[in-house]
Scaffold this motif. Structure first.
Motif, PDB file in Angstrom:
ATOM      1  N   GLN A 303       0.836  -1.197   0.000  1.00 22.35           N
ATOM      2  CA  GLN A 303       0.000   0.000   0.000  1.00 22.35           C
ATOM      3  C   GLN A 303       0.880   1.260   0.000  1.00 22.35           C
ATOM      4  O   GLN A 303       2.110   1.169   0.090  1.00 22.35           O
ATOM      5  N   HIS A 304       0.215   2.375  -0.144  1.00 23.66           N
ATOM      6  CA  HIS A 304       0.920   3.681  -0.155  1.00 23.66           C
ATOM      7  C   HIS A 304       1.873   3.836  -1.321  1.00 23.66           C
ATOM      8  O   HIS A 304       2.841   4.574  -1.253  1.00 23.66           O
ATOM      9  N   ASN A 311      -4.447   0.440  -2.478  1.00 29.99           N
ATOM     10  CA  ASN A 311      -4.535   1.494  -1.466  1.00 29.99           C
ATOM     11  C   ASN A 311      -5.907   1.569  -0.822  1.00 29.99           C
ATOM     12  O   ASN A 311      -6.045   1.832   0.366  1.00 29.99           O
TER      13      ASN A 311
END
Lengths: 584, 584
Positions: A303-304, A311
């Motif tokens: 993620q990110h 995300n």
């Protein structure tokens, strides 16, 4: 006596003995001047021999006219075979027949009585009595008997008492639908058939029976899915003065005994896993641990970045498929189609090839560099040559989807070996589960399961977080047994029923007798129940339970052989104080 | 673990051992400065000891407050008792308690938990879980388990396979009423609960299973007499390729094994009697042969005198009551009143005293002289000191009446000893019996019983004379098992059903599947079924079955503990496509 020996009994040592056999004609090989007849019974097949010289012409002609599945009785002398058959135990001998009696004729059966029959499922069920003559079914039924006997003998030796509990009991609204039985003598009233002997076994504990078991039929009027039966058999057990550890040890002992006695397999102490960990590592509360492919949660490493699908997901989770890098692009596309099927329900799948040279090639290279992907490999345990499959979305859903994919791939990779046995205890199940349909909490196990010590208070504030003293025994990805330590005091039981939405009156009407019993010195107690049909099938290395049940019902709950259920007489209805109220 | 030992386990050899026990408080004897508590579990009773010096004051006070049936856990040291109790296995020791935990309280139970309880039947049934704590009930249930295990092990060793047959089957109009189960998924249709697995076990024979057994619940919706239950348990057995002799030998083997293993009694080869002889000699098809008192038919010696009562009777029959001449005139009058009760139904009784001096004194001296009476004595086997009781009338009725009298007198004379076992085969039952109510013949056993060879033709002309290949096993005057060689061809079965009043369509609708099965190579077969409840009670030396059933129903078919049957929801009824149709 119609026979001196069975059709599976004769050996070379019987040469020159006069014997009488009885059984079914498996087949006739007519060579003109001589005839071979295979005669079959539960125990085996024996070759009968008729020839023009040694047999009377009459007898030879009779033999030539025998049809398949005729029931015959023959007398004759055992002799060595000219050409032996090493594939069957009686293959060294044949019987030179001097006397033949046809005990019963047979029409030509609607399918062949052979290991691989030409009968489809419908025909096999309609003529189940013929299907049972076939080795695979016959052996499965005998296997079931052996398992049940082994269970009974083990538990009896451990001082358990088999107690028969009633079949005509009382309907309870909790859980699945009951089958009911109208009472003629008690107008307007009904018995129910037990979904399990749960309350009775608890009352036996209150009654001081201490160690109870029963192999018993149970009934659930549910819409049937494949491989479910409206009546099924349970190994039902309960013990008093025990804690969870005692139950686990006792029934681990039973299961280990069965694996040894029935399958000749020695299993070490069964591993244990918490429910939460099973869900995290396998997406499943009954994980098959015959193979690895544990889940790796990728939120922290995936993620990110700029990939919004990940995300926005609650959970990003992957598995390493051993050797999966060998899949072609086309094969991987098919896998993606597979997870997108409605039965699985994923929106898509991200994958990453782990090349032999240590590089990675993913379907999302735009967002992730080699370092990122190396972390994926680390978290999922992927090695060079593997394929990482990644799903994302709402936690429970994505776990279920990845679990389905894991099982499917293991199946394709031949990792689910029927003769390998990997039992596992799953512990600390949630006490309650949220039901989307009714928008309320239900007992995950049943309303008599005790919460973990000290968690009763949580019921009011965080009911979904309360863990139960409940455990499942899992074997090769199937729940074969489940149980719990029970509530044994009236107050706790009342609180529990209240949280399950019972009013005080309802609780009283349904479970008053149990709550009363708890006031007269109920001991701490707990138990477990095994699904015998499933257990037997798994021990037998089979996926479906149906051939381990003598007379199964189809998916509409019908017995197509006897054609039940069926309408009953108006008179019978009147006597039962009932009228039909048909919708159609 | 709540305990290190059970309450029945500790002996002098455990002296000085630290132990933990758990169980119920049987009683508290408070001597002020010391307290004795008896703690009980399934296995026995152990004396706990608390005293001011060796126990803390706190603990002593706790012990003083214990109530009957409290559930406690104690830890302490085993020590020799000051005064031993030779009546219980743990009587040499007591436990000096150092730690006491109350696991659960108890209200004062509605009756005492003792061998002879002060609870009446109704209370005992309502609180059956407390009743089960009592030795007589607990022991009966454990005894039942042992018998069932012995049956299963014996039959398994004899190569029988236990096969579970379905509980949700099809209603048949023959015999007793079925309990039915409405099907939700098959609108307007019903399953029935099996009265026995009869057709299924026959289909298993057609399926080649050869040797089948099952300990199985069966159901009959009959108006309940005392000691009958709507659900009861059968040991159901069937064999293929057998004749009557094979069945008798096999199940004589089983019964002999049970008598040896369970009762420690060796029985010689079981005697056999023909049905007709049993009726003639005992007036009963399940004679108790633990004592003599065989019937003597007196027509030849008592008719054609001037006594019209006898002259007009079909049968004049008497028994010799051993030592019965000791009865006073008043006692004999009471006996006459007894046979005249509506339950027995005799119009009167003639008697004859056999005096010690060889003379006779009868109630009909006006019609019979000493020579006549000497002949009565000869025919009935009466000796000096006996009393001859004579009844007369219509053959079947008078036999039933004299049989009742014979049993009553044997009971009074102490001849029905519970620990003496006299098994007996009764053979050659009639195939059909006349039913006064419906004015037609019914199958005496069931419609699948085969007539004796060569008697099929008699069915058309003298149906009442046809004998069946049917047999009962009788033990101490109770039918414990019954069976037959079955019909195994379609034609005979069709003839049989026709004679029982089935139209061809009815026969097809009810038993089509069985008749079809007979066309695909049905082997000769036969079997037997034992009533387990009754068998266990008799082996246990008891007259009634109820304490051998964990949760019996009362005479209205109610389970008063759980209060079943009970009304069900309107919604549930609608789902089952039913409406109530109440008479009241």
């Amino acid at each position: 006596m119609y026979r001196s020996h069975t059709c599976g009994e004769l050996r070379a040592a019987h040469n020159n003995t006069e014997v009488t056999l009885a059984g079914w004609v498996q087949g006739v090989r007519d060579k003109g001047f001589m005839v071979y007849v295979d005669v079959r019974d539960r125990y085996g097949i024996t070759q009968l021999y008729f020839d023009e010289e040694q047999t009377s012409k009459d007898l030879l002609e009779q033999a030539q006219k025998l049809g398949r599945e005729f029931v015959i009785q023959v007398t004759g002398k055992v002799q060595e075979r000219a050409s032996k058959n090493p594939n069957i135990p009686t293959g060294d001998i044949e019987v030179l027949v001097s006397d033949l009696t046809i005990l019963n004729n047979s029409l030509v059966p609607p399918f062949t009585i052979e290991d691989s029959t030409d009968g489809g499922d419908d025909l096999r069920m309609k003529y189940r009595y013929l299907d049972i003559r076939r080795n695979p079914v016959k052996k499965s039924l005998i296997f079931r008997h052996k398992v049940a006997q082994a269970v009974r003998n083990y538990l009896s030796n451990e001082d358990f008492i088999e107690v028969e509990t009633p079949y005509l009991i009382k309907s309870t609204p909790e859980g699945a639908r009951d089958f009911v039985v109208p009472s003629r003598m008690n107008e307007g009233q009904f018995y129910a058939l037990p979904q399990s002997p749960q309350t009775f076994k608890q009352l036996l504990m209150v009654g001081g029976m201490d160690k109870y078991f029963q192999i018993v039929k149970c009934f659930r009027d549910e819409d049937l899915r494949a491989d479910r039966q409206p009546e099924f058999t349970q190994i039902d057990c309960e013990m008093a003065f025990v804690e969870q550890e005692d139950i686990l040890n006792t029934f681990e002992g039973l299961t280990r005994h069965l694996l040894k006695e029935i399958n000749g397999v020695e299993v070490e102490k069964f591993p244990r896993i918490l429910y939460d960990d099973a869900m995290r590592l396998y997406g499943n509360d009954k994980p098959d641990i015959r193979f690895g492919m544990e889940f790796g949660e990728l939120n922290a490493v995936a993620q990110h970045k700029d990939f919004n699908v990940f995300n926005s997901a609650k959970l990003v989770v992957g598995i390493a498929v051993p050797g999966g890098n060998a899949y072609t692009r086309k094969e991987i596309d098919k896998l993606i189609d597979w997870v997108k099927r409605p039965q699985v329900g994923a929106l898509g799948m991200v994958y990453c090839r782990c090349n032999d040279d240590g590089t990675y090639k993913s379907s999302v290279d735009k967002f992730y560099d080699q370092d990122d992907l190396a972390k994926w490999a680390e978290v999922t345990g992927a090695k060079a040559g593997d394929l990482i499959c990644v799903l994302s979305g709402e936690t429970n859903k994505v776990r279920a989807q990845l679990s389905a994919l894991r099982m499917e791939l293991a199946e394709r990779l031949g990792l689910r070996k029927p003769n390998e046995f990997a039992p596992l205890w799953v512990l600390d199940f949630p006490l309650l589960e949220w039901d989307e349909d009714t928008e309320r909490y239900h007992a995950m196990h049943h309303p008599f399961t005790s919460p973990k010590p000290g968690q009763l208070e949580l019921l009011g504030t965080n009911p979904g977080d309360v863990k139960a003293n409940a455990y499942d025994l899992v074997l090769n990805g199937n729940e074969i047994g489940g149980g719990s330590i029970r509530i044994h005091d009236k107050e706790t039981q009342a609180i529990m029923l209240k949280h399950l939405g019972f009013s005080e009156e309802e609780a009283r009407a349904q479970f008053g007798f149990l709550m009363d019993a708890f006031e007269y010195g109920a001991p701490p107690h707990g138990g477990i129940a095994f699904g015998l049909d499933r257990l037997v099938a798994i021990l037998g290395g089979q996926e479906t339970i149906r051939d381990f049940i003598a007379f199964p019902k189809n998916n509409s709950g019908r017995d197509v052989m006897i054609d039940a259920p069926a309408p009953i007489d108006e008179e019978q209805l009147t006597e039962l104080n009932l009228k039909l109220n048909l919708k159609s």
